[in-house]
Design an enzyme around this catalytic site. Structure first.
Site, PDB file in Angstrom:
ATOM      1  N   HIS A  53       0.842  -1.202   0.000  1.00  0.00           N
ATOM      2  CA  HIS A  53       0.000   0.000   0.000  1.00  0.00           C
ATOM      3  C   HIS A  53       0.877   1.251   0.000  1.00  0.00           C
ATOM      4  O   HIS A  53       0.695   2.155  -0.826  1.00  0.00           O
ATOM      5  CB  HIS A  53      -0.905  -0.005   1.231  1.00  0.00           C
ATOM      6  CG  HIS A  53      -1.826   1.176   1.324  1.00  0.00           C
ATOM      7  ND1 HIS A  53      -3.139   1.124   0.910  1.00  0.00           N
ATOM      8  CD2 HIS A  53      -1.612   2.454   1.745  1.00  0.00           C
ATOM      9  CE1 HIS A  53      -3.701   2.303   1.087  1.00  0.00           C
ATOM     10  NE2 HIS A  53      -2.795   3.138   1.590  1.00  0.00           N
ATOM     11  N   GLU A  54       1.831   1.282   0.923  1.00  0.00           N
ATOM     12  CA  GLU A  54       2.704   2.455   1.016  1.00  0.00           C
ATOM     13  C   GLU A  54       3.656   2.545  -0.179  1.00  0.00           C
ATOM     14  O   GLU A  54       3.950   3.637  -0.666  1.00  0.00           O
ATOM     15  CB  GLU A  54       3.505   2.415   2.321  1.00  0.00           C
ATOM     16  CG  GLU A  54       2.658   2.500   3.582  1.00  0.00           C
ATOM     17  CD  GLU A  54       1.766   3.735   3.600  1.00  0.00           C
ATOM     18  OE1 GLU A  54       2.135   4.767   3.018  1.00  0.00           O
ATOM     19  OE2 GLU A  54       0.682   3.661   4.206  1.00  0.00           O
ATOM     20  N   HIS A  57       1.865   4.179  -3.097  1.00  0.00           N
ATOM     21  CA  HIS A  57       1.891   5.641  -2.977  1.00  0.00           C
ATOM     22  C   HIS A  57       3.264   6.193  -3.348  1.00  0.00           C
ATOM     23  O   HIS A  57       3.384   7.144  -4.128  1.00  0.00           O
ATOM     24  CB  HIS A  57       1.580   6.059  -1.533  1.00  0.00           C
ATOM     25  CG  HIS A  57       0.164   5.848  -1.119  1.00  0.00           C
ATOM     26  ND1 HIS A  57      -0.911   6.161  -1.930  1.00  0.00           N
ATOM     27  CD2 HIS A  57      -0.370   5.386   0.047  1.00  0.00           C
ATOM     28  CE1 HIS A  57      -2.030   5.898  -1.281  1.00  0.00           C
ATOM     29  NE2 HIS A  57      -1.742   5.422  -0.087  1.00  0.00           N
TER      30      HIS A  57
END
Length: 213
Positions: A53-54, A57
């Site tokens: 997820h990170e 980004h």
């Protein structure tokens, strides 16, 4: 190339450890023996889901020439711990701080949606693995463990995708909605349906439906 500062790696490690225990408590309750038994399964699904997820980004942010660093939100960690005792996890341990800050709504939206999309893709991968392993799980403890990890990974990543797409406070959904309402509706609909399946039907029943059992 993705680069992490020492502080960012520390923050990510703290967030992963706290979330792992939170999801374990939310799943089996306050029972040390049961928590320890499910911990390895949750570790894989939470660590992989949170990390990708990170990274989603960060990758998109760096693609646009931005600096991006994950920073902890201490209050978010406390909320995650408290809510886990009630059977669910309000998972907002931190956020990605991006510079420069004066980015367009489009770039902000694309950076924000990358995280939930990574969770959606990962959830589908976990579900596919569970479907492939399901017929073999009765023949081997290793296959059974992989199946359990995949089933939990599906549920956790469905939740992470849906939760982060809510348009509240600093969650990803706020920037995505501001950028493009249509894309936000499609993304949260897909994530929401997947989370509904994981909660109402369960990963195992979803696997059986896929296999036509």
């Amino acid at each position: 190339m993705l680069e992490f500062t020492k502080e960012e790696l520390r923050n990510l490690t703290i967030a992963f450890v706290v979330l792992t225990f939170c999801f374990s408590i939310a799943t089996v309750g306050i029972n040390l023996q049961r928590i320890l038994s499910i911990l390895p399964i949750v570790v894989v699904s939470v660590v992989i889901g949170s990390l990708l997820h990170e990274l989603g980004h960060k990758f998109v942010a760096m693609k646009y020439g931005c600096l991006a660093e994950f920073k902890l939100w201490p209050l978010g960690l406390v909320i995650a711990v408290v809510t886990s005792f009630f059977g669910f996890v309000f998972a907002s341990p931190g956020s990605l701080h991006i510079s420069p800050e004066n980015l367009s709504d489009e770039i902000n939206g694309k950076i924000s949606i990358a995280g939930p999309m990574a969770n959606i893709v990962l959830a589908l991968i976990f579900l596919a693995i569970a479907a492939l392993i399901c017929p073999l799980k009765i023949h081997s403890n290793i296959f059974h463990l992989i199946y359990l990890i995949s089933a939990v990974g599906f549920s956790v990543n469905c939740f992470l995708a849906t939760f982060n797409l809510f348009p509240i406070y600093s969650l990803d959904g706020t920037s995505v909605l501001k950028w493009n309402v249509g894309i936000w509706i499609v993304a949260i609909a897909i994530a929401g349906i997947m989370m509904f399946v994981s909660i109402a039907i369960g990963a195992e029943n979803a696997v059986q439906l896929i296999m036509g059992v």
